[in-house]
Design a protein around this motif. Sequence first.
Motif, short mmCIF file in Angstrom:
data_model
loop_
_atom_site.label_atom_id
_atom_site.label_comp_id
_atom_site.label_asym_id
_atom_site.label_seq_id
_atom_site.Cartn_x
_atom_site.Cartn_y
_atom_site.Cartn_z
N PRO A 25 0.82 -1.22 0.00
CA PRO A 25 0.00 0.00 0.00
C PRO A 25 0.85 1.26 0.00
O PRO A 25 2.01 1.26 0.42
CB PRO A 25 -0.81 -0.12 1.30
N SER A 26 0.28 2.36 -0.44
CA SER A 26 0.90 3.67 -0.33
C SER A 26 0.75 4.17 1.09
O SER A 26 -0.37 4.31 1.61
CB SER A 26 0.24 4.65 -1.30
N VAL A 27 1.87 4.46 1.74
CA VAL A 27 1.83 5.00 3.11
C VAL A 27 1.16 6.37 3.11
O VAL A 27 0.37 6.70 3.99
CB VAL A 27 3.24 5.07 3.71
N GLN A 28 1.48 7.17 2.11
CA GLN A 28 0.91 8.52 2.02
C GLN A 28 -0.61 8.46 1.98
O GLN A 28 -1.29 9.22 2.71
CB GLN A 28 1.46 9.22 0.78
N GLU A 29 -1.17 7.55 1.19
CA GLU A 29 -2.62 7.45 1.09
C GLU A 29 -3.23 6.86 2.35
O GLU A 29 -4.33 7.24 2.77
CB GLU A 29 -3.00 6.62 -0.13
#
Length: 349
Positions: A25-29
Amino acid sequence: MDPNVENGSMQGDEVLGWGKSLPVPSVQEMVRKDSRCVPERYIQEHKDRPIEPEMCPHSSEIPVINFSLLVNGDEDERRKLDLACKEWGFFQITNHDVSEEVIKQMKAAVAAFFELPLEEKRNYAMAANDIHGYGQGFVVSEHQKLDWCDLMFLVTSPPKYKKMKYWPVTIPGFKEAVEQYSAEILKLTEDIFANMSLLMGMDKDALKRLHGEMMKQGIRMNYYPACSRPELVLGVGPHSDASSITFLLQDDDITGLQIRHEEGWVPVKPIPNAIVVNIGDVIESWSNGVYKSIEHRAVTSVTAARMSIATFVIPDDDVELGNLMPKSVDVAQMLAVTTAAVVAVLPWM
């Protein structure tokens, strides 16, 4: 946006490349959706967490080199460089030739990329077997602890190694900013190598020659979201760089880089427009261990996101990466060593 949308995906025209990497997964999202969420896969084992008792005294600071003095032959500054490479493996350079405007434009280009919607960033996602592009590389197990970081990696030199499909086309000036910055870092590299060559008892062009005809450069752009539990996670886990040398731009206001020194961790406090330089595994090997490739890591902040830009300098694939400078061999012999085809050095592994 769904934070579980994979930020790495196999692309149809890819063939086997640098090694398999599982999508994550994208950590930012993930943080955008729930800023308090810290999934188990990001929580480090107790022995690896960034705890305060491990920190060296605040008086410990890495050396700062006045680059202008260094390139003009100041012997005191050259001795400072020698000491920094031997005892720290890290130093910051000020008064260098990379202009404030070039640095500003490079930071703006990186910030603009991470501000893109996830759907657009996914257009530049890493293939499952490549290092170029957006995502997290070299995730080899579903049980592997993950970094609290999203990244974008581009090979910037030589041109034959660039993969332009990973260069964002919707950000005005992105390509120009990255190419200008990478060109300035290449010039900086030559000046640093010249001084290090002299310190190592060689002529000033020796280290440059040792890199071969196709010396490579790659840039890793890092985005570390704020974390509600920064004591549990790491932006990047402890490692040394398998490069020859690495140049790092930090955010001016947030300290995230820490280096191993005297059994503790020393935070590298940012100096505006300074560039952090560290010795990689290749030069440690070539110097017979005299110059040190030091373990370092990145921590996160509870209050703000942080970005950094790491530029790796890497020898030609055909350069021998073993100990080319045994103390019993003179410089002429060292430079006459027959090169052999060796696996390319990959500092991002």
